[in-house]
Design a protein around this motif. Structure first.
Motif, PDB file in Angstrom:
ATOM      1  N   ASP A 172      -9.911  -0.192  -5.984  1.00 43.95           N
ATOM      2  CA  ASP A 172      -9.098   0.085  -4.798  1.00 43.95           C
ATOM      3  C   ASP A 172      -9.260  -1.008  -3.743  1.00 43.95           C
ATOM      4  OD1 ASP A 172      -8.235   2.433  -5.963  1.00 43.95           O
ATOM      5  OD2 ASP A 172      -9.623   3.717  -4.846  1.00 43.95           O
ATOM      6  N   GLN A 232      -6.479  -3.538  -2.226  1.00 47.71           N
ATOM      7  CA  GLN A 232      -6.266  -3.726  -0.787  1.00 47.71           C
ATOM      8  C   GLN A 232      -6.272  -5.204  -0.429  1.00 47.71           C
ATOM      9  OE1 GLN A 232      -8.951  -1.427   1.647  1.00 47.71           O
ATOM     10  NE2 GLN A 232      -8.485  -2.594   3.483  1.00 47.71           N
ATOM     11  N   ARG A 240      -1.669  -0.690  -2.317  1.00 44.59           N
ATOM     12  CA  ARG A 240      -2.319   0.539  -1.872  1.00 44.59           C
ATOM     13  C   ARG A 240      -2.286   1.567  -3.004  1.00 44.59           C
ATOM     14  NH1 ARG A 240       2.478   1.648   2.518  1.00 44.59           N
ATOM     15  NH2 ARG A 240       4.072   2.389   1.048  1.00 44.59           N
ATOM     16  N   TRP A 264      -1.327   1.507  -8.218  1.00 42.72           N
ATOM     17  CA  TRP A 264      -1.247   0.939  -6.872  1.00 42.72           C
ATOM     18  C   TRP A 264       0.154   0.410  -6.666  1.00 42.72           C
ATOM     19  CZ3 TRP A 264      -5.109  -0.101 -10.387  1.00 42.72           C
ATOM     20  CH2 TRP A 264      -6.395   0.379 -10.065  1.00 42.72           C
TER      21      TRP A 264
END
Length: 245
Positions: free
Chosen positions: A208, A212, A217, A241
């Motif tokens: 994650d 980013q 996201r 994502w």
């Protein structure tokens, strides 16, 4: 590794489909293909580590335009030999950094392939490369195992995952560096063969953060392709994502 095909040269490519036969079963392939086709929304798909076409061929058969990236010419030769395989464009190169002149609705890495990138910097680069190829609203999908460290007792760094009278396979972990390897020993006619592949295991939260850094996201995370809830007991995950509009 001096082989230009990396760890998936001719010797491995020749028997890859047979050695991974369980992953080619319709019950394994069809949920993944349906999941990815839904995210493509009629747009193009980019498969990193396309290999022999386990996912790309049935996805293309659903009408999704698929482009692949793979380092191994030997694996791509197997793809090309299959019905429809010669119609899928493939760029030869390291999927963490190789670019193609197109944008995509969905990009995906399946069957633990993100761990074939053996450095954190390389995994971060992979996310950035994918982000540059995604259209606004496009998605990056990864299927990968959750590190199995809870099964390691103190002082042990080896976990067997297949044992038989004619062969065994085991993972070796270095918990200080997140380096690991999968190792395979097979015995036939009194002669043994050994194959070892290095990986870098990676945690969901770490992925994650990589997303980013690449401007993506988290949209959803599941235990598998059929969207079972991801929990503390999950041994793998399918994560999506998205690139903001």
């Amino acid at each position: 590794m001096d082989d230009p095909d990396g760890y998936f040269g001719e010797t491995i490519a020749a028997g890859y489909d047979e050695s991974s036969a369980g992953m080619f079963e319709p019950g394994v392939v069809e949920p993944a293909v349906g999941f990815l086709a839904g995210l493509a929304h009629g747009g193009r798909a980019l498969e990193l580590g396309i290999g022999t076409g386990r996912i790309a061929l049935p996805l293309a058969a659903r009408g999704v335009e698929v482009h692949g990236i793979d380092l191994s010419r030997a694996m791509i030769a197997r793809l090309r030999a299959k019905p429809g395989g010669d119609a899928i464009p493939v760029t030869i190169g390291d999927f963490a950094t190789t670019t193609v002149p197109a944008t995509f609705s969905v990009a995906y890495l399946v069957y633990n392939t993100i761990a074939n990138v053996t450095t954190q910097a390389g995994q971060v680069a992979c996310f950035r490369t994918v982000a540059a190829h995604l259209e606004p609203g496009g998605c990056f999908v990864i299927e990968v195992g959750v590190p199995d460290l809870r099964r390691l007792p103190p002082g042990q760094n080896v976990l067997p995952f297949r044992v038989s009278p004619t062969g065994w396979a085991y993972d070796v972990y270095d918990v200080a560096t997140q380096a690991m390897s999968s190792n395979y020993v097979d015995v036939a006619d009194g002669r043994g063969t050994f194959w070892s592949v290095p990986f870098r295991y990676v945690w969901p939260a770490e992925l994650d953060l990589m997303a980013q850094l690449a401007g993506l996201r988290l949209r959803e995370r599941w235990d598998g392709w059929t969207r079972e809830p991801f929990t503390g007991e999950s041994r793998q995950h399918v994560s999506v994502w998205e690139k903001p509009f």
